[in-house]
Design an enzyme around this catalytic site. Structure first.
Site, short mmCIF file in Angstrom:
data_model
loop_
_atom_site.label_atom_id
_atom_site.label_comp_id
_atom_site.label_asym_id
_atom_site.label_seq_id
_atom_site.Cartn_x
_atom_site.Cartn_y
_atom_site.Cartn_z
N GLU A 166 -5.03 -135.95 -50.41
CA GLU A 166 -6.27 -136.69 -50.68
C GLU A 166 -6.28 -138.05 -49.99
O GLU A 166 -6.59 -139.08 -50.59
CB GLU A 166 -6.48 -136.83 -52.19
CG GLU A 166 -6.61 -135.47 -52.88
CD GLU A 166 -7.00 -135.54 -54.34
OE1 GLU A 166 -6.67 -136.53 -55.01
OE2 GLU A 166 -7.62 -134.58 -54.82
N ASN A 176 -2.17 -142.97 -56.45
CA ASN A 176 -2.92 -143.49 -55.30
C ASN A 176 -2.53 -144.96 -55.23
O ASN A 176 -3.21 -145.84 -55.74
CB ASN A 176 -4.43 -143.32 -55.51
CG ASN A 176 -4.84 -141.86 -55.46
OD1 ASN A 176 -4.22 -141.06 -54.75
ND2 ASN A 176 -5.84 -141.49 -56.23
N TRP A 226 -13.96 -129.02 -52.30
CA TRP A 226 -14.33 -130.00 -53.32
C TRP A 226 -15.65 -129.61 -53.98
O TRP A 226 -16.19 -130.37 -54.77
CB TRP A 226 -14.47 -131.40 -52.69
CG TRP A 226 -13.15 -132.08 -52.46
CD1 TRP A 226 -11.91 -131.60 -52.78
CD2 TRP A 226 -12.93 -133.37 -51.85
NE1 TRP A 226 -10.93 -132.49 -52.41
CE2 TRP A 226 -11.53 -133.59 -51.83
CE3 TRP A 226 -13.76 -134.35 -51.32
CZ2 TRP A 226 -10.95 -134.76 -51.31
CZ3 TRP A 226 -13.19 -135.51 -50.80
CH2 TRP A 226 -11.80 -135.70 -50.79
N GLU A 281 -9.51 -135.43 -67.97
CA GLU A 281 -10.44 -135.51 -66.84
C GLU A 281 -11.42 -134.34 -66.81
O GLU A 281 -12.61 -134.52 -66.54
CB GLU A 281 -9.64 -135.58 -65.54
CG GLU A 281 -10.50 -135.59 -64.29
CD GLU A 281 -9.67 -135.67 -63.01
OE1 GLU A 281 -8.43 -135.76 -63.08
OE2 GLU A 281 -10.27 -135.65 -61.92
N ARG A 292 5.43 -135.39 -55.40
CA ARG A 292 4.39 -134.50 -55.93
C ARG A 292 4.06 -133.35 -54.97
O ARG A 292 3.99 -133.55 -53.75
CB ARG A 292 3.12 -135.30 -56.23
CG ARG A 292 3.31 -136.28 -57.36
CD ARG A 292 2.07 -137.09 -57.59
NE ARG A 292 1.16 -136.50 -58.54
CZ ARG A 292 -0.15 -136.42 -58.37
NH1 ARG A 292 -0.72 -136.81 -57.26
NH2 ARG A 292 -0.92 -135.93 -59.32
N GLU A 314 -7.67 -144.87 -63.03
CA GLU A 314 -8.26 -143.66 -62.44
C GLU A 314 -8.18 -142.55 -63.47
O GLU A 314 -7.11 -142.26 -64.02
CB GLU A 314 -7.51 -143.29 -61.15
CG GLU A 314 -8.13 -142.09 -60.46
CD GLU A 314 -7.81 -142.01 -58.97
OE1 GLU A 314 -7.28 -142.99 -58.41
OE2 GLU A 314 -8.09 -140.95 -58.37
N ARG A 315 -9.33 -141.97 -63.77
CA ARG A 315 -9.44 -140.91 -64.79
C ARG A 315 -8.99 -141.40 -66.15
O ARG A 315 -8.41 -140.63 -66.95
CB ARG A 315 -8.66 -139.66 -64.39
CG ARG A 315 -8.91 -139.19 -62.96
CD ARG A 315 -10.35 -139.03 -62.63
NE ARG A 315 -10.54 -138.64 -61.22
CZ ARG A 315 -11.74 -138.52 -60.65
NH1 ARG A 315 -12.85 -138.79 -61.33
NH2 ARG A 315 -11.85 -138.15 -59.39
N ASP A 356 -6.20 -128.01 -60.23
CA ASP A 356 -6.21 -129.42 -60.62
C ASP A 356 -6.55 -129.61 -62.10
O ASP A 356 -7.67 -130.03 -62.40
CB ASP A 356 -7.21 -130.18 -59.74
CG ASP A 356 -7.07 -131.69 -59.88
OD1 ASP A 356 -6.11 -132.13 -60.53
OD2 ASP A 356 -7.92 -132.41 -59.34
N LYS A 368 2.89 -139.70 -54.10
CA LYS A 368 1.82 -138.79 -53.68
C LYS A 368 1.67 -139.00 -52.18
O LYS A 368 1.26 -140.07 -51.74
CB LYS A 368 0.52 -139.14 -54.40
CG LYS A 368 -0.71 -138.39 -53.92
CD LYS A 368 -1.93 -138.71 -54.78
CE LYS A 368 -3.19 -138.03 -54.28
NZ LYS A 368 -4.36 -138.30 -55.15
N ARG A 404 -7.43 -123.14 -51.55
CA ARG A 404 -6.66 -124.31 -51.98
C ARG A 404 -5.56 -123.93 -52.97
O ARG A 404 -4.51 -124.57 -53.01
CB ARG A 404 -7.61 -125.35 -52.59
CG ARG A 404 -6.91 -126.62 -52.97
CD ARG A 404 -7.92 -127.69 -53.31
NE ARG A 404 -7.47 -128.46 -54.45
CZ ARG A 404 -8.21 -129.33 -55.10
NH1 ARG A 404 -9.47 -129.54 -54.74
NH2 ARG A 404 -7.73 -130.00 -56.12
C1 GCV Z 1 -4.86 -139.75 -58.85
C2 GCV Z 1 -7.46 -135.19 -58.98
C3 GCV Z 1 -8.11 -136.40 -59.57
C4 GCV Z 1 -7.72 -137.64 -58.81
C5 GCV Z 1 -6.19 -137.75 -58.82
C6 GCV Z 1 -5.62 -136.50 -58.16
C7 GCV Z 1 -4.11 -136.50 -58.19
O1 GCV Z 1 -7.98 -134.91 -57.72
O2 GCV Z 1 -9.50 -136.23 -59.60
O3 GCV Z 1 -8.31 -138.75 -59.42
O4 GCV Z 1 -5.75 -138.90 -58.15
O5 GCV Z 1 -6.07 -135.37 -58.89
O6 GCV Z 1 -3.56 -135.87 -59.07
O7 GCV Z 1 -3.50 -137.09 -57.32
#
Ligand code: GCV
Length: 719
Positions: A310, A229, A562, A412, A343, A186-187, A384, A306, A355
């Site tokens: 989200e 995640n 978002w 990112e 987190r 992810e990213r 973020d 986490k 936010r």
């Molecule tokens: C791992 C942002 C990113 C998500 C990431 C999230 C986080 O929203 O776009 O990909 O998820 O941060 O830090 O949990």
């Protein structure tokens, strides 16, 4: 087969075999120990004739091997192993345990200042003999000292003046891998995950060792293997066995393994009815699971979580607080010495509140309620990982709770792995920001190193930018961000410029003109990205979901926060998010001194202007320009700065390896296209509200706004 064909086949085989890991690829990172210039090498050889380095642990053995391989590469073979001090030029490496006589020497005084992981490197006379000494209290300290000494040689510094004593200011210095079990990241913009789960534990890819070497060489001592995640499968026996193999490989390099824990794992793996942290059955499930993990990984570091963010499950699903959730896991880990990194990246699923305020609102009331082995992991800014954000208001606001920093090394929001953006400046901008939590000089660095509030548990996390790319990070200069992160985790007060220069020298050699031109380029590079993406405090303007390219027009999604229009608030009346008392009031989460700095648009630094204020398009900037002119100036200036970077790089032709030269050249050309895209899309989009012309002398965008709005990008990496 005739002899010529056989020779050709043999050569082809040898070449192919060596090619993938060739130094030219960037695979060796800053650990490419090529021969030093003859004169420098000859000088060192006079002073480094013998090596007195007793080995009593696996880590010692690694350190010794690293030293010999590197010195042989830099100087040619010169270090003769000895058991006693020689008349001149012994390199002595040891701890009070491996070299008990060290304790009786004056130099042992330094051991009082190096703790468990620090080291001293000194050139001194011992028993009247000129000697170079690397000393530490532990094998880990020795390993770090050896890597630091190799850096000294790589930079060609005078070793007769060596007098360094250092220890890390942060105890846990971690990478966070957002790596999924299917090997997507992810990213992640540097290929797939390094962890080849399918072939683990059977196949121990040599790359795991190289990963550990690279991290140890910059002081990183922990790694969270899987995405926040999280997939609960990570906690099942087959995956624990795989993780244990990685832990075994990393251990001699002083690196502990941690895992992201999915809060609902007791339901998914244990078939329990819920994951309520106050449910004794759930508590017992975690106690048993943790005990099982420690059977696989005796020095397991702990969990990263986490929760209720989200869409991730968490304690709030059961009406419990973040503290109650974290403490349950902490209680399970405590008997084994593990920690919970919980987190603070949370925002309500439905809450329309700004936010930027939500993490503070959620966590500040919990100050002092966490167990001693919990540390709250806070992103550098409240939204973020944007190209620029003011420091997170939680820093300094929870004196009764250990807080750790989470930086994002993977870019990112800073151009992925195609844009050159040195992040050392971003890291240090946050770390050196003053929270005024306890008067002036209450920097973020002092919050996280524990010196401000007396916290003992200290940590920093960096979301990794590594992957299967041959050069690890995709962009050759992105290696510098991994490097800088490690250095700043060791010393959050370290200077970003010194680190960049260190990386340049160890990567490209010591050519003064090369360093003299590339260093300013690196130091400006992140500001350049800010200029063409989100200048003057703008934020969150990127493309939908994949976050690639500009998307200031993004609106009407499932949640307002978002979208881009939520953040820039552009309209005929002006632009920017009012976070002062007349707006969301987010500024009130900072200390009064910080509020005073940002509250008045006339004095608020330009960098944060539109983060805190909504201003008319004709607002007069400190420069005398209107806000609209200044905005255009930044967007156009940013693109020009990329062109300047291209020119600076072109001047290095012939001075750096041709493969890396070409790669960076090509990537800078892509960066120029992307910067132009950002500029044209954003200027045209905002112009429909400002109604003002693009200032004279600036070229008009090539296409109308609709063209940019309709661009589609398929299969963007990182999602
Ligand atoms: C791992 C942002 C990113 C998500 C990431 C999230 C986080 O929203 O776009 O990909 O998820 O941060 O830090 O949990």
């Amino acid at each position: 087969m005739n002899i010529t064909i056989r020779i050709l086949l043999f050569l082809a085989c040898v070449c192919c075999h060596n090619l993938p890991l060739a130094a030219q690829s960037g695979y060796r990172l800053w650990l490419d120990f090529k021969p030093l210039p003859t004169e420098t090498a000859a000088n060192y050889k006079q002073q480094l004739r013998a090596l007195l380095f007793p080995v009593t642990s696996q880590t010692d053995s690694v350190a010794r091997q690293e030293l010999l391989t590197a010195v042989n590469g830099l100087l040619g073979e010169c270090l003769k192993s000895v058991d006693t001090l020689q008349e001149t030029g012994t390199l002595v490496i040891g701890t009070p345990a491996t070299l008990p006589w060290l304790a009786g020497e004056a130099i042992a005084e330094h051991l009082r200042h190096v703790g468990d992981e620090g080291y001293g490197i000194h050139h001194t006379a011992i028993k009247g003999k000129p000697t170079t000494v690397i000393l530490a209290n532990t094998s880990s300290g020795i390993l770090y000292g050896v890597y630091a000494f190799l850096g000294v040689l790589q930079r060609g510094e005078d070793i007769s003046q060596l007098a360094t004593t250092t220890q890390p200011k942060i105890a846990l210095r971690l990478l966070n891998h957002w790596d999924n079990l299917d090997r997507t990241v992810e990213r992640g913009y540097a290929g797939f995950s390094l962890w080849d789960w399918h072939r683990l534990p059977g196949y121990r890819d040599p790359r795991y060792t190289d990963y550990a070497r690279a991290n140890a060489s910059i002081g990183i001592n922990g790694t969270v293997l899987n995405n926040v995640n999280a997939n609960a499968l990570m906690l099942t026996a087959p995956y624990l066995e795989k993780a244990a193999t990685l832990a075994d490989i990393f251990r001699p390099y002083g690196i502990k393994v941690y895992l992201s824990a999915r809060f609902s794992a007791p339901i998914e793996l244990g078939s329990l009815a819920d994951a309520d942290p106050l449910n004794p059955e759930v508590q017992q499930w975690w106690n048993d699971k943790v005990a099982e993990i420690y059977r696989y990984i005796p020095d397991f570091g702990g969990f990263l979580v986490k929760a209720n963010s989200e869409g991730q499950p968490g304690p709030q699903n059961y009406g419990r607080s973040h503290a109650e959730g974290a403490n349950m896991l902490a209680d399970a880990l405590n008997p084994h010495g593990g920690v919970v990194m919980w987190r603070a990246f949370v925002y309500e699923d439905t809450e329309p509140e700004d936010r930027a305020k939500q993490a503070y609102n959620e966590f500040k009331p919990l100050d002092g309620q966490f167990r001693d082995n919990v540390i709250v992991q806070v992103k550098n800014g409240a939204i973020d990982f944007q190209p620029r954000e003011p420091f997170h208001p939680l820093f300094g606001a929870m004196p009764g709770t250990p807080l750790m920093m989470e930086f994002q090394i993977t870019q990112e929001y800073l151009g992925f792995a195609t844009n050159l953006a040195y992040l050392g400046t971003l890291f240090s901008e946050t770390l050196l920001a003053d929270t005024y939590a306890d008067g002036p000089h209450s920097t973020v660095a002092r919050v996280i190193d524990g010196s401000l509030t007396g916290q003992k548990l200290t940590a920093m996390a960096g979301v990794a930018n590594t992957g299967t790319a041959i050069n690890w990070t995709g962009h050759p200069f992105a290696q510098a961000n991994w490097f800088a992160y490690g250095k700043m985790a060791w010393d959050p007060d370290a200077d970003a410029g010194t680190i960049a220069e260190d990386w340049l020298r160890r990567t490209f050699g010591n050519d003064a003109s090369l360093i003299g031109t590339l260093l300013p380029m690196m130091m400006q590079s992140r500001e350049t990205v800010v200029n063409y993406m989100t200048p003057l405090g703008l934020h969150h303007l990127m493309g939908w979901s994949h976050h690639y390219g500009p998307g200031p027009w993004i609106k009407d999604k499932q949640r307002a926060d978002w979208t881009s229009v939520y953040y820039h608030q552009a309209g005929k009346d002006g632009i920017g998010f009012d976070r002062t008392a007349s707006g969301s009031g987010a500024l009130s989460q900072y200390a009064p001194e910080v509020q005073a700095l940002f509250a008045d648009p006339q004095t608020c630094p330009d960098e944060y202007l539109l983060w805190f204020h909504h201003l008319p398009w004709d607002f007069r900037m400190k420069s005398g320009e209107t806000l609209w002119e200044a905005l255009c100036g930044h967007y156009y200036g940013g693109v020009e700065e990329v062109a300047d970077m291209q020119a600076v790089w072109e001047a290095q032709r012939g001075k750096v390896d041709s493969t890396v030269f070409q790669e960076v050249s090509d990537l800078l050309a892509i960066q120029h296209q992307e910067a132009t895209l950002w500029r044209d899309a954003c200027v045209l989009y905002f112009q429909q509200f400002s109604g003002m012309p693009i200032p004279d002398g600036l070229e008009q965008p090539e296409h109308p706004l609709e063209y940019y709005e309709n661009l589609q990008f398929h299969f963007v990496p990182g999602i």
